[in-house]
Motif scaffolding. Structure first.
Motif, PDB file in Angstrom:
ATOM      1  N   TYR A 208       0.834  -1.214   0.000  1.00  0.00           N
ATOM      2  CA  TYR A 208       0.000   0.000   0.000  1.00  0.00           C
ATOM      3  C   TYR A 208       0.865   1.260   0.000  1.00  0.00           C
ATOM      4  O   TYR A 208       0.678   2.177  -0.793  1.00  0.00           O
ATOM      5  CB  TYR A 208      -0.927   0.002   1.214  1.00  0.00           C
ATOM      6  CG  TYR A 208      -1.799   1.230   1.325  1.00  0.00           C
ATOM      7  CD1 TYR A 208      -2.966   1.346   0.596  1.00  0.00           C
ATOM      8  CD2 TYR A 208      -1.435   2.290   2.164  1.00  0.00           C
ATOM      9  CE1 TYR A 208      -3.770   2.478   0.687  1.00  0.00           C
ATOM     10  CE2 TYR A 208      -2.214   3.423   2.258  1.00  0.00           C
ATOM     11  CZ  TYR A 208      -3.388   3.510   1.520  1.00  0.00           C
ATOM     12  OH  TYR A 208      -4.168   4.647   1.600  1.00  0.00           O
ATOM     13  N   THR A 209       1.846   1.271   0.882  1.00  0.00           N
ATOM     14  CA  THR A 209       2.733   2.442   1.000  1.00  0.00           C
ATOM     15  C   THR A 209       3.608   2.618  -0.229  1.00  0.00           C
ATOM     16  O   THR A 209       3.844   3.736  -0.687  1.00  0.00           O
ATOM     17  CB  THR A 209       3.625   2.287   2.252  1.00  0.00           C
ATOM     18  OG1 THR A 209       2.801   2.102   3.397  1.00  0.00           O
ATOM     19  CG2 THR A 209       4.489   3.513   2.449  1.00  0.00           C
ATOM     20  N   ARG A 210       4.071   1.490  -0.797  1.00  0.00           N
ATOM     21  CA  ARG A 210       4.944   1.549  -1.973  1.00  0.00           C
ATOM     22  C   ARG A 210       4.262   2.248  -3.139  1.00  0.00           C
ATOM     23  O   ARG A 210       4.875   3.074  -3.840  1.00  0.00           O
ATOM     24  CB  ARG A 210       5.336   0.127  -2.373  1.00  0.00           C
ATOM     25  CG  ARG A 210       6.164  -0.031  -3.639  1.00  0.00           C
ATOM     26  CD  ARG A 210       7.549   0.537  -3.475  1.00  0.00           C
ATOM     27  NE  ARG A 210       7.643   1.942  -3.835  1.00  0.00           N
ATOM     28  CZ  ARG A 210       8.640   2.721  -3.480  1.00  0.00           C
ATOM     29  NH1 ARG A 210       9.620   2.256  -2.739  1.00  0.00           N
ATOM     30  NH2 ARG A 210       8.660   3.995  -3.860  1.00  0.00           N
ATOM     31  N   ALA A 211       3.009   1.957  -3.374  1.00  0.00           N
ATOM     32  CA  ALA A 211       2.280   2.560  -4.495  1.00  0.00           C
ATOM     33  C   ALA A 211       2.172   4.073  -4.337  1.00  0.00           C
ATOM     34  O   ALA A 211       2.383   4.828  -5.296  1.00  0.00           O
ATOM     35  CB  ALA A 211       0.887   1.940  -4.612  1.00  0.00           C
ATOM     36  N   LEU A 212       1.861   4.535  -3.138  1.00  0.00           N
ATOM     37  CA  LEU A 212       1.692   5.974  -2.919  1.00  0.00           C
ATOM     38  C   LEU A 212       3.022   6.716  -3.028  1.00  0.00           C
ATOM     39  O   LEU A 212       3.082   7.834  -3.559  1.00  0.00           O
ATOM     40  CB  LEU A 212       1.055   6.217  -1.548  1.00  0.00           C
ATOM     41  CG  LEU A 212      -0.361   5.638  -1.372  1.00  0.00           C
ATOM     42  CD1 LEU A 212      -0.896   5.939   0.022  1.00  0.00           C
ATOM     43  CD2 LEU A 212      -1.307   6.185  -2.437  1.00  0.00           C
ATOM     44  N   LYS A 213       4.089   6.103  -2.539  1.00  0.00           N
ATOM     45  CA  LYS A 213       5.416   6.724  -2.685  1.00  0.00           C
ATOM     46  C   LYS A 213       5.802   6.825  -4.151  1.00  0.00           C
ATOM     47  O   LYS A 213       6.313   7.860  -4.609  1.00  0.00           O
ATOM     48  CB  LYS A 213       6.466   5.913  -1.923  1.00  0.00           C
ATOM     49  CG  LYS A 213       6.411   6.045  -0.411  1.00  0.00           C
ATOM     50  CD  LYS A 213       7.518   5.216   0.228  1.00  0.00           C
ATOM     51  CE  LYS A 213       7.501   5.369   1.758  1.00  0.00           C
ATOM     52  NZ  LYS A 213       8.549   4.525   2.402  1.00  0.00           N
ATOM     53  N   SER A 214       5.553   5.768  -4.887  1.00  0.00           N
ATOM     54  CA  SER A 214       5.874   5.771  -6.317  1.00  0.00           C
ATOM     55  C   SER A 214       5.076   6.832  -7.058  1.00  0.00           C
ATOM     56  O   SER A 214       5.590   7.488  -7.973  1.00  0.00           O
ATOM     57  CB  SER A 214       5.587   4.392  -6.920  1.00  0.00           C
ATOM     58  OG  SER A 214       6.424   3.400  -6.368  1.00  0.00           O
ATOM     59  N   LEU A 215       3.821   7.005  -6.683  1.00  0.00           N
ATOM     60  CA  LEU A 215       2.969   8.000  -7.330  1.00  0.00           C
ATOM     61  C   LEU A 215       3.525   9.403  -7.132  1.00  0.00           C
ATOM     62  O   LEU A 215       3.588  10.205  -8.078  1.00  0.00           O
ATOM     63  CB  LEU A 215       1.550   7.914  -6.774  1.00  0.00           C
ATOM     64  CG  LEU A 215       0.568   8.960  -7.306  1.00  0.00           C
ATOM     65  CD1 LEU A 215       0.414   8.846  -8.821  1.00  0.00           C
ATOM     66  CD2 LEU A 215      -0.793   8.824  -6.615  1.00  0.00           C
ATOM     67  N   ARG A 216       3.929   9.732  -5.902  1.00  0.00           N
ATOM     68  CA  ARG A 216       4.481  11.063  -5.631  1.00  0.00           C
ATOM     69  C   ARG A 216       5.742  11.324  -6.458  1.00  0.00           C
ATOM     70  O   ARG A 216       5.920  12.411  -7.018  1.00  0.00           O
ATOM     71  CB  ARG A 216       4.774  11.219  -4.136  1.00  0.00           C
ATOM     72  CG  ARG A 216       3.526  11.352  -3.273  1.00  0.00           C
ATOM     73  CD  ARG A 216       3.870  11.807  -1.859  1.00  0.00           C
ATOM     74  NE  ARG A 216       4.559  10.770  -1.106  1.00  0.00           N
ATOM     75  CZ  ARG A 216       3.952   9.857  -0.367  1.00  0.00           C
ATOM     76  NH1 ARG A 216       2.628   9.836  -0.287  1.00  0.00           N
ATOM     77  NH2 ARG A 216       4.648   8.959   0.311  1.00  0.00           N
ATOM     78  N   ILE A 217       6.598  10.330  -6.535  1.00  0.00           N
ATOM     79  CA  ILE A 217       7.828  10.466  -7.323  1.00  0.00           C
ATOM     80  C   ILE A 217       7.488  10.696  -8.794  1.00  0.00           C
ATOM     81  O   ILE A 217       8.062  11.567  -9.460  1.00  0.00           O
ATOM     82  CB  ILE A 217       8.706   9.207  -7.172  1.00  0.00           C
ATOM     83  CG1 ILE A 217       9.211   9.081  -5.730  1.00  0.00           C
ATOM     84  CG2 ILE A 217       9.881   9.243  -8.144  1.00  0.00           C
ATOM     85  CD1 ILE A 217       9.859   7.735  -5.430  1.00  0.00           C
ATOM     86  N   SER A 218       6.554   9.935  -9.309  1.00  0.00           N
ATOM     87  CA  SER A 218       6.187  10.008 -10.722  1.00  0.00           C
ATOM     88  C   SER A 218       5.581  11.360 -11.090  1.00  0.00           C
ATOM     89  O   SER A 218       5.913  11.937 -12.130  1.00  0.00           O
ATOM     90  CB  SER A 218       5.201   8.880 -11.057  1.00  0.00           C
ATOM     91  OG  SER A 218       4.909   8.859 -12.425  1.00  0.00           O
ATOM     92  N   ILE A 219       4.713  11.887 -10.240  1.00  0.00           N
ATOM     93  CA  ILE A 219       4.085  13.190 -10.507  1.00  0.00           C
ATOM     94  C   ILE A 219       5.144  14.294 -10.543  1.00  0.00           C
ATOM     95  O   ILE A 219       5.149  15.149 -11.438  1.00  0.00           O
ATOM     96  CB  ILE A 219       3.010  13.506  -9.446  1.00  0.00           C
ATOM     97  CG1 ILE A 219       1.811  12.565  -9.614  1.00  0.00           C
ATOM     98  CG2 ILE A 219       2.549  14.962  -9.562  1.00  0.00           C
ATOM     99  CD1 ILE A 219       0.784  12.697  -8.519  1.00  0.00           C
ATOM    100  N   PHE A 220       6.043  14.286  -9.569  1.00  0.00           N
ATOM    101  CA  PHE A 220       7.088  15.312  -9.510  1.00  0.00           C
ATOM    102  C   PHE A 220       7.967  15.282 -10.756  1.00  0.00           C
ATOM    103  O   PHE A 220       8.229  16.315 -11.378  1.00  0.00           O
ATOM    104  CB  PHE A 220       7.938  15.107  -8.254  1.00  0.00           C
ATOM    105  CG  PHE A 220       9.125  16.025  -8.179  1.00  0.00           C
ATOM    106  CD1 PHE A 220       8.962  17.356  -7.780  1.00  0.00           C
ATOM    107  CD2 PHE A 220      10.395  15.577  -8.512  1.00  0.00           C
ATOM    108  CE1 PHE A 220      10.064  18.219  -7.724  1.00  0.00           C
ATOM    109  CE2 PHE A 220      11.492  16.421  -8.460  1.00  0.00           C
ATOM    110  CZ  PHE A 220      11.319  17.749  -8.068  1.00  0.00           C
TER     111      PHE A 220
END
Length: 454
Positions: free
Chosen positions: A310-322
């Motif tokens: 769960y946490t991995r997906a949200l961290k990846s999303l933040r990195i990708s958006i930036f």
């Protein structure tokens, strides 16, 4: 039993080779476009429309590769290495049979398909030549996709990267000979580029197979190649068909939008091709992060680490958006020189620059989709993205593209408005789905069987 060292993989370690690999795949397509642009803009437009069709076909046999990627990752996470090997071989043989059938269709019915796309007659000969050669041998790409997905799921992302480098080098060298005709070599134009693409893919596939045999020594037993187990086939189809359905719907909607663009003329087609080729270098970051995240989450789900997933997906999303925002902004600042690499047509450069400005708003929305859909798929939640995708792609992207681009006469700007609305709406809905945790109990791994194999 051989234990694959996947538990200590980080997102960066598994993603950077995927990033390089995808970039090189894109460069292979861009190399064709760039080198053909020195030959003629018409050749670029013909190949661009043909590739739009071929991309849909690639998705159609990509459903097996998608299913294999998720199943193998989950089974490796659960330490079911023999089962992972069986799934790998079954996916290869299934895709071989299916893609050979599609290759035959593309070769025989190439002209009617291009006519359906309303390809201008001045582009037909070159488009037909490219379609029959690349399309007729497209089964090789199916096997590359499947073999590459298997290697990546085992964590060997560097292997597929190295092979892709070799494929690109061969493709560029081949293009140089058939387009510029050095040392008296005949100038073959579009047909030559098609042969160069097909040959480099075939050599790349052979290399991938040799690496796969080496990396999975003892786990891939050839007797299982056409020995299908019902549960594995069902799982492959259960994951793969909905996963490919989402991509198929996207590519089919893009074909319809390309049909709209074709009504705007050859200049509009060429502008769209050049602009989207540049845009690929923006969203490839999100694609790589999405694929890397899918592998990691698949391993975590197989190992029962739900909170980590769960946490991995949200961290990846933040990195990708930036990263998407930063790269899109930089690309816009150098839009004119970038477009100038492909063409000196002032109209194409001006229109393309406007579209790249709009891309700054588009790419963060695409990042939501690429990362969250990959995460949902890795967890086994494969149907929801398809349902939402079909509704939004056709209800928003295609409808808006026609309304703003054709009906209101905004042209390519109207088309891009549809793209932006589609990506953002789907992306927000995917994030909401992830946070609802509907995917928690959707794993495809049989825990009892896992314990027995371990």
């Amino acid at each position: 039993m051989r234990n694959h060292n996947t538990k200590n993989l980080t997102l960066f370690a598994i993603t950077w080779p995927i990033f390089i690999e995808i970039m090189l795949h894109m460069l292979m397509g861009n190399a064709d476009t760039l080198m053909l642009s020195q030959y003629s803009d018409n050749a670029v437009a013909a190949v661009g429309v043909s590739n739009q069709i071929l991309s849909v076909v690639i998705v159609m046999f990509g459903f097996v590769a998608q299913g294999a990627a998720v199943l193998i990752a989950q089974n490796i996470g659960a330490e079911k290495n023999l089962t992972a090997g069986k799934v790998a071989l079954n996916s290869l043989s299934m895709n071989l049979v299916f893609s050979l059938f599609l290759s035959l269709i593309l070769y025989i019915w190439a002209k009617p398909i291009l006519n359906m796309m309303d390809l201008p007659q001045e582009l037909m000969d070159e488009g037909l030549s490219y379609m029959q050669i690349v399309g007729g041998l497209i089964f090789v790409q199916a096997l590359i996709m499947t073999t590459g997905a298997i290697l990546r799921s085992y964590g060997h992302t560097k292997d597929t990267m190295v092979v892709t480098i070799g494929m690109n080098i061969l493709n560029v060298i081949g293009n140089y000979f058939v387009i510029f005709g050095p040392f008296g070599f005949p100038v073959l134009g579009v047909a030559g580029v098609a042969y160069s693409t097909a040959i480099s893919r075939f050599i790349g596939f052979i290399a991938l197979v040799l690496l796969l045999i080496k990396r999975t020594n003892g786990e891939l037993q050839l007797k299982n190649l056409f020995r299908y187990e019902k549960k594995h086939v069902q799982s492959l189809l259960k994951i793969g068909i909905p996963s490919a359905g989402e991509q198929l719907s996207y590519n089919a909607s893009q074909m319809v939008i390309t049909y709209f663009v074709a009504q705007l003329g050859t200049i509009a087609i060429t502008t769209k091709v050049y602009t989207q080729n540049i845009m690929m270098f923006i969203f490839l970051f999100s694609i790589a992060i999405g694929q890397g995240t899918q592998i990691l989450i698949g391993h975590m789900i197989g190992a029962g680490k739900i909170e980590d997933a769960y946490t991995r997906a949200l961290k990846s999303l933040r990195i990708s958006i930036f990263i998407s925002l930063a790269v899109a902004g930089i690309i816009y600042l150098v839009a004119d020189p970038f477009l100038g690499i492909f063409t000196d047509n002032a109209t194409i450069i001006e229109s393309g620059s406007i579209l790249l400005l709009m891309t700054i708003a588009l790419e963060p929305g695409r990042a939501f989709n690429l990362v969250m859909i990959s995460s949902l798929r890795a967890a086994g939640d494969v149907k929801f993205p398809v349902y939402i995708g079909i509704i939004v792609m056709w209800g928003v992207s295609v409808t808006f593209a026609w309304f703003f681009g054709i009906f209101l006469g905004l042209g390519l700007i109207g088309i891009w408005i549809g793209f932006i609305a589609d990506e953002w709406l789907r992306g927000v809905l995917m994030l909401r789905r992830w946070k609802q945790r509907e995917w928690v109990n959707m794993s495809f791994v049989d825990k009892q069987e896992a314990n027995q194999e371990a």
